[in-house]
Scaffold this active site. Structure first.
Site, PDB file in Angstrom:
ATOM      1  N   ASP A  30      -7.648  -4.836   8.946  1.00 21.05           N
ATOM      2  CA  ASP A  30      -7.252  -3.616   8.244  1.00 21.05           C
ATOM      3  C   ASP A  30      -7.119  -3.814   6.739  1.00 21.05           C
ATOM      4  OD1 ASP A  30      -5.002  -5.188   8.280  1.00 21.05           O
ATOM      5  OD2 ASP A  30      -3.646  -3.643   9.017  1.00 21.05           O
ATOM      6  N   GLU A  73       0.824  -1.214   0.000  1.00 23.82           N
ATOM      7  CA  GLU A  73       0.000   0.000   0.000  1.00 23.82           C
ATOM      8  C   GLU A  73       0.851   1.253   0.000  1.00 23.82           C
ATOM      9  OE1 GLU A  73      -3.595  -1.758   2.782  1.00 23.82           O
ATOM     10  OE2 GLU A  73      -1.728  -1.127   3.709  1.00 23.82           O
TER      11      GLU A  73
HETATM   12  P1  NAD Z   1       2.374 -10.379  13.687  1.00 23.35           P
HETATM   13  O1  NAD Z   1       2.238 -11.371  12.586  1.00 23.35           O
HETATM   14  O2  NAD Z   1       3.738 -10.051  14.175  1.00 23.35           O
HETATM   15  O3  NAD Z   1       1.523 -10.865  14.958  1.00 23.35           O
HETATM   16  C1  NAD Z   1       0.214 -11.362  14.859  1.00 23.35           C
HETATM   17  C2  NAD Z   1      -0.005 -12.350  15.987  1.00 23.35           C
HETATM   18  O4  NAD Z   1      -1.390 -12.761  15.964  1.00 23.35           O
HETATM   19  C3  NAD Z   1       0.823 -13.625  15.863  1.00 23.35           C
HETATM   20  O5  NAD Z   1       1.612 -13.807  17.029  1.00 23.35           O
HETATM   21  C4  NAD Z   1      -0.230 -14.745  15.690  1.00 23.35           C
HETATM   22  O6  NAD Z   1       0.159 -15.958  16.306  1.00 23.35           O
HETATM   23  C5  NAD Z   1      -1.419 -14.116  16.389  1.00 23.35           C
HETATM   24  N1  NAD Z   1      -2.724 -14.693  16.026  1.00 23.35           N
HETATM   25  C6  NAD Z   1      -3.176 -15.064  14.801  1.00 23.35           C
HETATM   26  N2  NAD Z   1      -4.442 -15.550  14.893  1.00 23.35           N
HETATM   27  C7  NAD Z   1      -4.795 -15.457  16.220  1.00 23.35           C
HETATM   28  C8  NAD Z   1      -5.958 -15.769  16.952  1.00 23.35           C
HETATM   29  N3  NAD Z   1      -7.025 -16.305  16.345  1.00 23.35           N
HETATM   30  N4  NAD Z   1      -5.988 -15.513  18.294  1.00 23.35           N
HETATM   31  C9  NAD Z   1      -4.905 -14.993  18.914  1.00 23.35           C
HETATM   32  N5  NAD Z   1      -3.741 -14.684  18.268  1.00 23.35           N
HETATM   33  C10 NAD Z   1      -3.692 -14.907  16.938  1.00 23.35           C
HETATM   34  O7  NAD Z   1       1.606  -9.070  13.185  1.00 23.35           O
HETATM   35  P2  NAD Z   1       1.717  -7.585  13.765  1.00 23.35           P
HETATM   36  O8  NAD Z   1       2.774  -6.814  13.075  1.00 23.35           O
HETATM   37  O9  NAD Z   1       1.693  -7.630  15.252  1.00 23.35           O
HETATM   38  O10 NAD Z   1       0.325  -7.011  13.208  1.00 23.35           O
HETATM   39  C11 NAD Z   1      -0.893  -7.515  13.682  1.00 23.35           C
HETATM   40  C12 NAD Z   1      -2.013  -7.015  12.810  1.00 23.35           C
HETATM   41  O11 NAD Z   1      -2.140  -5.594  12.968  1.00 23.35           O
HETATM   42  C13 NAD Z   1      -1.808  -7.242  11.320  1.00 23.35           C
HETATM   43  O12 NAD Z   1      -3.020  -7.698  10.784  1.00 23.35           O
HETATM   44  C14 NAD Z   1      -1.458  -5.883  10.767  1.00 23.35           C
HETATM   45  O13 NAD Z   1      -1.872  -5.733   9.421  1.00 23.35           O
HETATM   46  C15 NAD Z   1      -2.246  -4.990  11.695  1.00 23.35           C
HETATM   47  N6  NAD Z   1      -1.717  -3.627  11.820  1.00 23.35           N
HETATM   48  C16 NAD Z   1      -2.626  -2.626  11.888  1.00 23.35           C
HETATM   49  C17 NAD Z   1      -2.191  -1.322  12.031  1.00 23.35           C
HETATM   50  C18 NAD Z   1      -3.179  -0.225  12.157  1.00 23.35           C
HETATM   51  O14 NAD Z   1      -2.818   0.948  12.067  1.00 23.35           O
HETATM   52  N7  NAD Z   1      -4.419  -0.519  12.419  1.00 23.35           N
HETATM   53  C19 NAD Z   1      -0.815  -1.034  12.061  1.00 23.35           C
HETATM   54  C20 NAD Z   1       0.091  -2.098  12.025  1.00 23.35           C
HETATM   55  C21 NAD Z   1      -0.371  -3.401  11.900  1.00 23.35           C
END
Ligand code: NAD
Length: 358
Positions: free
Chosen positions: A237, A66
């Site tokens: 997101d 993006e």
């Molecule tokens: P990451 O992959 O490092 O961590 C995600 C975690 O979620 C992993 O440890 C995984 O095991 C866990 N997980 C997956 N399914 C699960 C479930 N059903 N129950 C509990 N835990 C579960 O990712 P990250 O960098 O921490 O990002 C997390 C999310 O946040 C991503 O989807 C990313 O796109 C989003 N994000 C959003 C913003 C925003 O501004 N809103 C900014 C950054 C990241």
């Protein structure tokens, strides 16, 4: 004589990952999160000034890439960011990013920066800024569901900005929870590792969902969410990627960054396109109410908006002026005569007719 060094006026400050880590330690993680929140709040309060557009997304089966642009009329900024949930299994980050600020007056870049760390910091600062106006007064405890890359930042921001004292962790991967708990040691928080999302939300006034899965997931089901909590939904997101059961959305008052983008990417993609939402900038300016009743469920349907990245880059630009934590980058061509770009090539090798005359 051949001039090899680029003109100093064309050098663009570049904040590398190494510099960003040093900057975070130099300022201190909690003061920096508060600093970022104050820059984001200041920019949200002048929301109407900005050029706004939903981010430009290129989707694939594996993830999304993006571009997130905005401008306040004086400075332009954009971020490049990816989201690839499968990456961690291959030893790569789900989210990586870099970004740029430029002078609107002449179009020249004025800052290039890593933004993987900075995105985690700005997302956390935004979550806590929003929780400050929406979470129940005196909130002490947060359930942190999804203990990946964003989780420690989210937790520490809630401590630094909202006075959180307890965090209850859950992740489907116990290794992620153990990592998060170990990283949070020494930050003055009571940390409890839980075996289910249900257990994690016990006694929590704030529930953060921050999981990564490219599907309509149900991290929270309707029966798990009691009255009076604040939900900080971070992980949903992208189109087709959500975390909350639709019934929760119908029981909540929903707050968003930029509705035009959130309706495409956020939890509310599951609702009718005219479902009422409140823009968070209006709560910050006092034009709309935040939390208005003890039993109200408030939901911040966070997707991450370009103005937050703009604010974060603006903050970094101000901080590097005094810390010097950047590399001057030879990014822009500056010919001696602006119309003689070709002639500038002679700086790196003699012009052929000069060489052949020898
Ligand atoms: P990451 O992959 O490092 O961590 C995600 C975690 O979620 C992993 O440890 C995984 O095991 C866990 N997980 C997956 N399914 C699960 C479930 N059903 N129950 C509990 N835990 C579960 O990712 P990250 O960098 O921490 O990002 C997390 C999310 O946040 C991503 O989807 C990313 O796109 C989003 N994000 C959003 C913003 C925003 O501004 N809103 C900014 C950054 C990241």
């Amino acid at each position: 004589m051949t001039q090899l060094a680029p003109s100093a006026k064309a050098l663009v400050p570049f904040v590398s990952v190494d510099h960003m880590m040093k900057l975070i330690h130099h300022i201190g993680i909690e003061p920096m999160l508060r600093g970022l929140a104050s820059y984001i709040e200041a920019d949200f309060k002048r929301w109407e000034l900005f050029d706004k557009t939903p981010r430009v997304a290129s989707h694939s089966a594996e993830g999304v890439i993006e571009l997130m642009p905005t401008s306040d009329g004086e400075v332009y900024g954009f971020k490049y960011v990816n989201g690839h949930p499968k990456n961690t299994a291959e030893g790569l980050q789900t989210v990586t990013a870099f970004g740029l600020l430029a002078d609107v007056g002449n179009g020249y870049p004025v800052l290039l920066s890593e933004m993987t760390l900075l995105t985690a910091m700005r997302t956390a600062a935004t979550s806590a800024l929003v929780a400050r106006v929406l979470a129940p007064k005196g909130s002490t405890t947060m359930a942190m569901i999804g203990n990946g890359a964003q989780s420690e930042f989210q937790t520490i921001a809630m401590k630094a900005i909202c006075g959180l004292t307890h965090v209850r962790l859950f992740d489907t991967d116990p290794g992620a929870t153990a990592k998060c708990a170990a990283n949070l040691a020494g930050y003055g928080l009571h940390v409890t590792a839980c075996n289910s999302a249900q257990e994690a939300i016990l006694g929590a006034q704030i529930i953060t969902t921050c999981t990564a899965d490219k599907q309509y997931a149900t991290i929270l089901s309707d029966n798990m969410v009691g009255a009076g909590v604040h939900i900080n939904a971070i992980g949903g997101d992208c189109p087709g990627k959500t975390e909350l059961a639709p019934a929760i959305l119908h029981r909540s008052d929903i707050f968003v960054e930029y509705p035009e983008q959130t309706r495409i990417e956020g939890e509310i993609q599951q609702l009718a396109p005219d479902h009422p939402v409140t823009e968070i900038w209006q709560v910050l300016t006092g034009q709309a109410p935040g939390r208005s009743a003890d039993k109200q469920i408030t939901l911040f349907d966070s997707v991450g908006f370009a103005i937050e990245d703009f604010s974060a880059l603006r903050y970094v630009r101000d901080q590097i002026k005094t810390t010097g934590l950047f590399h001057p980058l030879d990014l822009l061509a500056v010919p001696d005569d602006p119309r003689d770009l070709f002639g500038m090539l002679d700086r790196a090798a003699p012009h052929p007719h000069v060489a052949s005359a020898k």
